[in-house]
Design a protein around this motif. Structure first.
Motif, PDB file in Angstrom:
ATOM      1  N   GLY A 210       0.823  -1.206   0.000  1.00  0.00           N
ATOM      2  CA  GLY A 210       0.000   0.000   0.000  1.00  0.00           C
ATOM      3  C   GLY A 210       0.858   1.257   0.000  1.00  0.00           C
ATOM      4  O   GLY A 210       1.741   1.428  -0.840  1.00  0.00           O
ATOM      5  N   CYS A 211       0.621   2.133   0.951  1.00  0.00           N
ATOM      6  CA  CYS A 211       1.354   3.405   1.042  1.00  0.00           C
ATOM      7  C   CYS A 211       2.730   3.261   1.671  1.00  0.00           C
ATOM      8  O   CYS A 211       3.480   4.248   1.735  1.00  0.00           O
ATOM      9  N   THR A 212       3.067   2.081   2.121  1.00  0.00           N
ATOM     10  CA  THR A 212       4.290   1.901   2.918  1.00  0.00           C
ATOM     11  C   THR A 212       5.564   2.424   2.250  1.00  0.00           C
ATOM     12  O   THR A 212       6.342   3.142   2.905  1.00  0.00           O
ATOM     13  N   PRO A 213       5.854   2.089   0.990  1.00  0.00           N
ATOM     14  CA  PRO A 213       7.132   2.544   0.423  1.00  0.00           C
ATOM     15  C   PRO A 213       7.317   4.056   0.491  1.00  0.00           C
ATOM     16  O   PRO A 213       8.429   4.544   0.749  1.00  0.00           O
ATOM     17  N   GLY A 214       6.244   4.809   0.292  1.00  0.00           N
ATOM     18  CA  GLY A 214       6.351   6.262   0.319  1.00  0.00           C
ATOM     19  C   GLY A 214       6.367   6.867   1.706  1.00  0.00           C
ATOM     20  O   GLY A 214       6.663   8.063   1.854  1.00  0.00           O
ATOM     21  N   LEU A 215       6.060   6.073   2.739  1.00  0.00           N
ATOM     22  CA  LEU A 215       5.981   6.601   4.103  1.00  0.00           C
ATOM     23  C   LEU A 215       7.154   6.178   4.988  1.00  0.00           C
ATOM     24  O   LEU A 215       7.282   6.682   6.105  1.00  0.00           O
TER      25      LEU A 215
ATOM     26  N   PHE B 299       6.483  -8.358   0.333  1.00  0.00           N
ATOM     27  CA  PHE B 299       5.456  -7.541  -0.314  1.00  0.00           C
ATOM     28  C   PHE B 299       5.251  -8.065  -1.727  1.00  0.00           C
ATOM     29  O   PHE B 299       6.213  -8.465  -2.389  1.00  0.00           O
ATOM     30  N   ASP B 300       3.998  -8.026  -2.197  1.00  0.00           N
ATOM     31  CA  ASP B 300       3.798  -8.493  -3.562  1.00  0.00           C
ATOM     32  C   ASP B 300       3.964  -7.347  -4.560  1.00  0.00           C
ATOM     33  O   ASP B 300       4.173  -6.188  -4.190  1.00  0.00           O
TER      34      ASP B 300
ATOM     35  N   ASP C 139       2.277   0.335 -10.972  1.00  0.00           N
ATOM     36  CA  ASP C 139       3.140   1.471 -11.302  1.00  0.00           C
ATOM     37  C   ASP C 139       4.595   1.015 -11.218  1.00  0.00           C
ATOM     38  O   ASP C 139       5.079   0.711 -10.116  1.00  0.00           O
ATOM     39  N   PRO C 140       5.305   0.930 -12.340  1.00  0.00           N
ATOM     40  CA  PRO C 140       6.702   0.484 -12.281  1.00  0.00           C
ATOM     41  C   PRO C 140       7.566   1.346 -11.358  1.00  0.00           C
ATOM     42  O   PRO C 140       8.475   0.823 -10.702  1.00  0.00           O
ATOM     43  N   ALA C 141       7.275   2.645 -11.286  1.00  0.00           N
ATOM     44  CA  ALA C 141       8.070   3.509 -10.408  1.00  0.00           C
ATOM     45  C   ALA C 141       7.858   3.138  -8.948  1.00  0.00           C
ATOM     46  O   ALA C 141       8.808   3.134  -8.144  1.00  0.00           O
ATOM     47  N   LEU C 142       6.622   2.823  -8.572  1.00  0.00           N
ATOM     48  CA  LEU C 142       6.352   2.421  -7.191  1.00  0.00           C
ATOM     49  C   LEU C 142       6.974   1.063  -6.896  1.00  0.00           C
ATOM     50  O   LEU C 142       7.512   0.843  -5.797  1.00  0.00           O
TER      51      LEU C 142
ATOM     52  N   LEU D 252      10.511   1.757  -6.182  1.00  0.00           N
ATOM     53  CA  LEU D 252      10.704   2.325  -4.847  1.00  0.00           C
ATOM     54  C   LEU D 252      10.582   1.243  -3.783  1.00  0.00           C
ATOM     55  O   LEU D 252      11.375   1.207  -2.821  1.00  0.00           O
ATOM     56  N   LEU D 253       9.596   0.359  -3.937  1.00  0.00           N
ATOM     57  CA  LEU D 253       9.457  -0.751  -2.993  1.00  0.00           C
ATOM     58  C   LEU D 253      10.722  -1.602  -2.961  1.00  0.00           C
ATOM     59  O   LEU D 253      11.223  -1.955  -1.883  1.00  0.00           O
ATOM     60  N   THR D 254      11.231  -1.938  -4.134  1.00  0.00           N
ATOM     61  CA  THR D 254      12.430  -2.771  -4.213  1.00  0.00           C
ATOM     62  C   THR D 254      13.621  -2.060  -3.582  1.00  0.00           C
ATOM     63  O   THR D 254      14.421  -2.672  -2.872  1.00  0.00           O
TER      64      THR D 254
END
Length: 331
Positions: free
Chosen positions: A219-224, A255-256, A261-264, A267-269
């Motif tokens: 969810g919002c985790t990578p950005g927070l 995380f799955d 969004d490839p950019a997100l 960021l997650l990776t």
């Protein structure tokens, strides 16, 4: 094993379309071959949810060797006692998995109103071949993963060696009444709330063997994570229950890839690490990633890494020569 592993896909037999007692949205209905949740059309064919041959055909088209099935979130028993429903789902899931020649695995349900009943069902799931663990909601009655029955379920899963998939419930709020915002905004917020509760609540410190995965890329985790880290370092109340900043502890989760969004996904990776990312599809919903492996590999991940990570999440031994990160081991 050739092909990828999808850890996030849904299945529900037609005789359980009535949903658990008190379910906020139900029941499911077939109308001319299309599935409705109450009066709301789900934009998917009814057979896609319940028909195993349809699931297997979709797997073949997507290049998947293994798909892990769990109940759709509106079938979670969040409104009170539903032991018969839970048992019926788990029995049906075990039968489907047993008849799949290894192509399917399962994540069962547990009662969420009674800790002792949850333990009994978890022990049953741990003894069922092909059942990897359990799927649970991120929030329950004003609590999250750091307290109450959900915290108990995590402790029991760590004890029993079961995997946990956390899936949001699309909970309604007045300000999210239109434009599908309960999904588009609500689902990512629910999941991020649960990740924060887990990391800041010290759950991983207490349960170091816990295998837990959050869908929709967290969810919002990578950005927070940066904001959470800043709060952890500057406020004693934020770090009171946890021994590591969230940006460090997050690397022990999974995380799955269902980020749309490839950019997100990048960021997650970057924030959680390649070892934390597993392939998901969200089959058969309209918000699914229709080409899960293509999306993931287009975002810089490779099938070997994703599969090794999925096997680690599911508690399966690595394939020969593979580690959790997908790198070749010693020859």
């Amino acid at each position: 094993m050739t092909g990828g592993i999808d850890v996030h896909a849904h299945w529900l037999p037609t005789d359980l379309f009535g949903l658990p007692p008190g379910a906020p949205y139900g029941p499911l209905r077939d109308r001319g071959g299309e599935l409705h949740l109450g009066e709301v059309p789900l934009s998917i064919a009814t057979r896609a949810m319940s028909d195993v041959p349809a699931i297997r055909a979709d797997m073949a088209e997507a290049g998947l060797a293994l798909r892990v099935l769990s109940a759709p979130p509106f079938a979670f028993p969040v409104a009170g006692p539903a032991p018969d429903y839970v048992d019926a789902f788990n029995d049906a899931l075990a039968a489907v998995v047993a008849g799949s020649d290894g192509a399917l695995a399962g994540l069962g349900l547990v009662p969420l109103d009674d800790a002792a009943a949850a333990t009994t069902r978890l022990e049953g799931l741990a003894a069922a071949p092909g059942i990897a663990g359990v799927a649970i909601p991120p929030l329950l009655g004003g609590t999250s993963l750091d307290s109450g029955v959900l915290r108990h379920v995590l402790a029991e899963c760590a004890r029993l060696g079961l995997s946990v998939l956390v899936h949001p419930m699309q909970l309604p709020r007045p300000e999210w009444g239109g434009h599908y915002l309960a999904n588009l905004i609500g689902n990512p917020v629910e999941t991020a709330t649960a990740v924060a509760a887990l990391l800041l609540g010290g759950v991983l410190d207490a349960l170091p063997g816990l295998r837990i995965c959050f869908v929709h890329g967290g969810g919002c985790t990578p950005g927070l994570l940066g904001r959470w880290d800043h709060g952890w370092r500057t406020r004693p109340d934020v770090r009171r229950d946890s021994g590591r900043p969230p940006g460090e502890a997050v690397r022990d989760l999974w995380f799955d890839t269902v980020t749309h969004d490839p950019a997100l996904l990048g960021l997650l990776t970057e924030r959680a690490g390649k070892q934390a990312v597993v392939c998901g599809s969200d089959y058969p919903f309209d918000m699914a990633q229709r080409d899960p492996l293509g999306f993931a590999t287009g975002g810089g991940l490779d099938v070997a890494t994703l599969s090794a990570n999925a096997r680690a999440f599911l508690g399966r031994a690595p394939e020969p020569g593979q580690s959790r990160t997908g790198a070749s081991g010693p020859s």
